[in-house]
Every structure is written in C-alpha cells, then in structure tokens.
Design a protein around this motif. Sequence first.
Motif, PDB file in Angstrom:
ATOM      1  N   GLU A  80      56.750 -37.457  65.513  1.00  0.00           N
ATOM      2  CA  GLU A  80      56.136 -37.804  64.244  1.00  0.00           C
ATOM      3  C   GLU A  80      56.990 -37.264  63.110  1.00  0.00           C
ATOM      4  OE1 GLU A  80      52.054 -36.707  64.001  1.00  0.00           O
ATOM      5  OE2 GLU A  80      51.555 -37.639  65.920  1.00  0.00           O
ATOM      6  N   SER A  81      56.859 -37.895  61.969  1.00  0.00           N
ATOM      7  CA  SER A  81      57.603 -37.400  60.818  1.00  0.00           C
ATOM      8  C   SER A  81      57.043 -36.048  60.409  1.00  0.00           C
ATOM      9  CB  SER A  81      57.528 -38.393  59.664  1.00  0.00           C
ATOM     10  OG  SER A  81      56.187 -38.625  59.316  1.00  0.00           O
ATOM     11  N   GLY A  82      57.838 -35.309  59.665  1.00  0.00           N
ATOM     12  CA  GLY A  82      57.430 -33.972  59.263  1.00  0.00           C
ATOM     13  C   GLY A  82      57.913 -33.661  57.869  1.00  0.00           C
ATOM     14  N   CYS A  83      58.708 -32.616  57.756  1.00  0.00           N
ATOM     15  CA  CYS A  83      59.204 -32.220  56.448  1.00  0.00           C
ATOM     16  C   CYS A  83      60.580 -31.593  56.597  1.00  0.00           C
ATOM     17  CB  CYS A  83      58.240 -31.239  55.792  1.00  0.00           C
ATOM     18  SG  CYS A  83      57.971 -29.765  56.748  1.00  0.00           S
ATOM     19  N   ALA A  84      61.299 -31.583  55.512  1.00  0.00           N
ATOM     20  CA  ALA A  84      62.587 -30.899  55.453  1.00  0.00           C
ATOM     21  C   ALA A  84      62.382 -29.593  54.690  1.00  0.00           C
ATOM     22  CB  ALA A  84      63.620 -31.770  54.736  1.00  0.00           C
ATOM     23  N   HIS A  85      63.125 -28.587  55.066  1.00  0.00           N
ATOM     24  CA  HIS A  85      63.044 -27.289  54.389  1.00  0.00           C
ATOM     25  C   HIS A  85      64.436 -26.980  53.855  1.00  0.00           C
ATOM     26  CE1 HIS A  85      62.484 -22.754  54.399  1.00  0.00           C
ATOM     27  NE2 HIS A  85      61.604 -23.224  53.537  1.00  0.00           N
ATOM     28  N   ILE A  86      64.564 -26.830  52.542  1.00  0.00           N
ATOM     29  CA  ILE A  86      65.898 -26.713  51.943  1.00  0.00           C
ATOM     30  C   ILE A  86      66.284 -25.284  51.593  1.00  0.00           C
ATOM     31  CG2 ILE A  86      65.930 -29.078  51.109  1.00  0.00           C
ATOM     32  CD1 ILE A  86      65.174 -27.985  48.339  1.00  0.00           C
ATOM     33  N   SER A  87      65.473 -24.324  51.960  1.00  0.00           N
ATOM     34  CA  SER A  87      65.820 -22.929  51.678  1.00  0.00           C
ATOM     35  C   SER A  87      66.648 -22.361  52.830  1.00  0.00           C
ATOM     36  CB  SER A  87      64.547 -22.094  51.510  1.00  0.00           C
ATOM     37  OG  SER A  87      64.891 -20.733  51.370  1.00  0.00           O
ATOM     38  N   ASN A  88      67.596 -21.482  52.500  1.00  0.00           N
ATOM     39  CA  ASN A  88      68.358 -20.853  53.570  1.00  0.00           C
ATOM     40  C   ASN A  88      67.629 -19.626  54.132  1.00  0.00           C
ATOM     41  OD1 ASN A  88      68.789 -19.428  51.230  1.00  0.00           O
ATOM     42  ND2 ASN A  88      70.905 -18.920  51.687  1.00  0.00           N
ATOM     43  N   GLU A  89      66.437 -19.350  53.612  1.00  0.00           N
ATOM     44  CA  GLU A  89      65.553 -18.302  54.147  1.00  0.00           C
ATOM     45  C   GLU A  89      64.443 -18.997  54.936  1.00  0.00           C
ATOM     46  OE1 GLU A  89      65.460 -14.865  53.894  1.00  0.00           O
ATOM     47  OE2 GLU A  89      67.456 -14.975  53.006  1.00  0.00           O
ATOM     48  N   PRO A  90      64.264 -18.663  56.218  1.00  0.00           N
ATOM     49  CA  PRO A  90      63.209 -19.321  56.997  1.00  0.00           C
ATOM     50  C   PRO A  90      61.839 -19.167  56.355  1.00  0.00           C
ATOM     51  CG  PRO A  90      64.564 -17.927  58.410  1.00  0.00           C
ATOM     52  CD  PRO A  90      64.976 -17.648  56.992  1.00  0.00           C
ATOM     53  N   PHE A  91      61.124 -20.263  56.245  1.00  0.00           N
ATOM     54  CA  PHE A  91      59.746 -20.317  55.772  1.00  0.00           C
ATOM     55  C   PHE A  91      59.566 -19.881  54.319  1.00  0.00           C
ATOM     56  CE2 PHE A  91      59.715 -19.747  60.366  1.00  0.00           C
ATOM     57  CZ  PHE A  91      59.044 -20.897  60.739  1.00  0.00           C
ATOM     58  N   GLN A  92      60.649 -19.772  53.578  1.00  0.00           N
ATOM     59  CA  GLN A  92      60.563 -19.454  52.148  1.00  0.00           C
ATOM     60  C   GLN A  92      59.908 -20.639  51.444  1.00  0.00           C
ATOM     61  OE1 GLN A  92      61.517 -16.638  50.548  1.00  0.00           O
ATOM     62  NE2 GLN A  92      60.846 -17.465  48.607  1.00  0.00           N
ATOM     63  N   ASN A  93      58.928 -20.386  50.584  1.00  0.00           N
ATOM     64  CA  ASN A  93      58.234 -21.523  49.990  1.00  0.00           C
ATOM     65  C   ASN A  93      58.800 -21.964  48.644  1.00  0.00           C
ATOM     66  OD1 ASN A  93      57.313 -19.498  48.355  1.00  0.00           O
ATOM     67  ND2 ASN A  93      55.146 -19.815  48.781  1.00  0.00           N
ATOM     68  N   GLN A  94      59.658 -21.151  48.019  1.00  0.00           N
ATOM     69  CA  GLN A  94      60.240 -21.535  46.734  1.00  0.00           C
ATOM     70  C   GLN A  94      61.760 -21.650  46.834  1.00  0.00           C
ATOM     71  OE1 GLN A  94      58.564 -22.363  43.840  1.00  0.00           O
ATOM     72  NE2 GLN A  94      56.819 -22.324  45.230  1.00  0.00           N
ATOM     73  N   HIS A  95      62.313 -22.525  46.023  1.00  0.00           N
ATOM     74  CA  HIS A  95      63.750 -22.761  45.988  1.00  0.00           C
ATOM     75  C   HIS A  95      64.123 -22.958  44.527  1.00  0.00           C
ATOM     76  CE1 HIS A  95      67.562 -24.945  46.671  1.00  0.00           C
ATOM     77  NE2 HIS A  95      67.618 -24.205  47.756  1.00  0.00           N
ATOM     78  N   ILE A  96      65.392 -22.992  44.211  1.00  0.00           N
ATOM     79  CA  ILE A  96      65.843 -23.175  42.839  1.00  0.00           C
ATOM     80  C   ILE A  96      65.289 -24.461  42.224  1.00  0.00           C
ATOM     81  CG2 ILE A  96      67.999 -24.312  43.453  1.00  0.00           C
ATOM     82  CD1 ILE A  96      69.302 -22.681  41.141  1.00  0.00           C
ATOM     83  N   TRP A  97      65.010 -25.486  43.081  1.00  0.00           N
ATOM     84  CA  TRP A  97      64.485 -26.760  42.587  1.00  0.00           C
ATOM     85  C   TRP A  97      62.962 -26.825  42.682  1.00  0.00           C
ATOM     86  CZ3 TRP A  97      68.541 -28.350  46.439  1.00  0.00           C
ATOM     87  CH2 TRP A  97      69.795 -28.347  45.844  1.00  0.00           C
ATOM     88  N   GLY A  98      62.313 -25.706  42.931  1.00  0.00           N
ATOM     89  CA  GLY A  98      60.852 -25.701  43.056  1.00  0.00           C
ATOM     90  C   GLY A  98      60.425 -25.418  44.484  1.00  0.00           C
ATOM     91  N   TRP A  99      59.418 -26.167  44.923  1.00  0.00           N
ATOM     92  CA  TRP A  99      58.894 -25.982  46.279  1.00  0.00           C
ATOM     93  C   TRP A  99      59.988 -26.302  47.284  1.00  0.00           C
ATOM     94  CZ3 TRP A  99      55.539 -29.563  49.571  1.00  0.00           C
ATOM     95  CH2 TRP A  99      54.854 -28.836  50.557  1.00  0.00           C
ATOM     96  N   ALA A 100      60.190 -25.452  48.283  1.00  0.00           N
ATOM     97  CA  ALA A 100      61.307 -25.584  49.220  1.00  0.00           C
ATOM     98  C   ALA A 100      61.075 -26.610  50.324  1.00  0.00           C
ATOM     99  CB  ALA A 100      61.625 -24.227  49.839  1.00  0.00           C
ATOM    100  N   TRP A 101      59.882 -27.134  50.425  1.00  0.00           N
ATOM    101  CA  TRP A 101      59.566 -28.113  51.477  1.00  0.00           C
ATOM    102  C   TRP A 101      59.600 -29.526  50.898  1.00  0.00           C
ATOM    103  CZ3 TRP A 101      59.026 -26.281  56.363  1.00  0.00           C
ATOM    104  CH2 TRP A 101      58.787 -24.923  56.513  1.00  0.00           C
ATOM    105  N   ARG A 102      60.148 -30.443  51.680  1.00  0.00           N
ATOM    106  CA  ARG A 102      60.171 -31.855  51.293  1.00  0.00           C
ATOM    107  C   ARG A 102      59.368 -32.644  52.320  1.00  0.00           C
ATOM    108  NH1 ARG A 102      61.297 -29.470  47.462  1.00  0.00           N
ATOM    109  NH2 ARG A 102      63.225 -29.529  46.285  1.00  0.00           N
ATOM    110  N   PRO A 103      58.110 -32.954  52.001  1.00  0.00           N
ATOM    111  CA  PRO A 103      57.263 -33.666  52.970  1.00  0.00           C
ATOM    112  C   PRO A 103      57.715 -35.104  53.204  1.00  0.00           C
ATOM    113  CG  PRO A 103      56.062 -33.226  50.929  1.00  0.00           C
ATOM    114  CD  PRO A 103      57.432 -32.645  50.771  1.00  0.00           C
ATOM    115  N   ARG A 104      57.143 -35.684  54.232  1.00  0.00           N
ATOM    116  CA  ARG A 104      57.390 -37.082  54.624  1.00  0.00           C
ATOM    117  C   ARG A 104      58.867 -37.361  54.898  1.00  0.00           C
ATOM    118  NH1 ARG A 104      53.311 -36.646  51.381  1.00  0.00           N
ATOM    119  NH2 ARG A 104      54.332 -36.956  49.387  1.00  0.00           N
TER     120      ARG A 104
END
Length: 159
Positions: A80-104
């Motif tokens: 199933e589809s999920g999400c991408a995580h763009i932080s280089n810290e595992p499970f970090q919820n914030q990134h320079i561009w905002g929320w670190a998760w990209r759903p869908r």
Amino acid sequence: FELKVEREKYDNKKEWNQVFEDTMAPTNQFTQLHLQKPVRIKSGESIGLYVHSKAPGDGAIVYDNERDRISHEDLFISLESGCAHISNEPFQNQHIWGWAWRPRREFVGRISQGVKYMLWRPVKEVHQKFPRSFREAVKTLLLVHNRNGSTFNILSNDI
C-alpha cells in the motif's frame, strides 16, 4: 481530523518497523538496499516498514506520488502507499520546509521476497495455524468422507 491521526502515527516510532538505515547518495539507478534483518509477515498481517537515509535533503530515497492506494499486489503480498520522510533524523517531525512527512507516496523499485508454505496436517498445532474458514472446511470434509452416499466416500483415506 484524518491528518492529525496520520501525523500522530507518523511521528510514533512504535508504529513502524525500521528495517534500513544508511547514508544514501542520490542516484539515477536502482540501488539495492539490504534490510538489517529479514521481515517476517504472517498471512493476513499488516505492517508498516520504515526505510531511512541519513543523507540530508529529499533525494536519497525516492518515492513516487500515490496513484492508487495499492501500488503492487501479487499472490503473496500487497504494497500500500505510505509516506516519504525527508529528514535525515529518524522519525523527526519537522524539517526546514515544515512537516518532515510527505503523505500519499508510493514505493519505487523492486522487492525480493521469499514465501514459506505451510502444509496442512491433522495435528492440532498445525491445524490451528490455518484460517477458521479453512479449518471448518476440513471438518466438513472429514465428516462427509465416510458417509454412505457421499461422493467423497469413493476416495481413499490417504487423500
């Protein structure tokens, strides 16, 4: 409301099985990722896998935009589809561009899998591992096997 629930799940490390972590450099080629340990999924089970790159930015592990809820399905597994995580810290919820998760997002690449078949035997420990509907069908067949007039009566006891 749904986004809030998703965010709570994404940021909760207990909801995931982290199966890979390394520093992956961006590339235009498929790169084999060797999982840290084999993933065992029982029949009917659903799990979330977390594949992580320590590389900064969002180009190390590539995901595609979701086209369908199920991105791959065969006789043994459904992805199933999920999400991408763009932080280089595992499970970090914030990134320079905002929320670190990209759903869908959906997986891009190939998966190697192995399947372990289980042979049914009339032993309680084995029989109980099969789905209830299968166990009930076995019971029915055993009950009608020796019944006079049953089509199954012509079969030998070895079948």
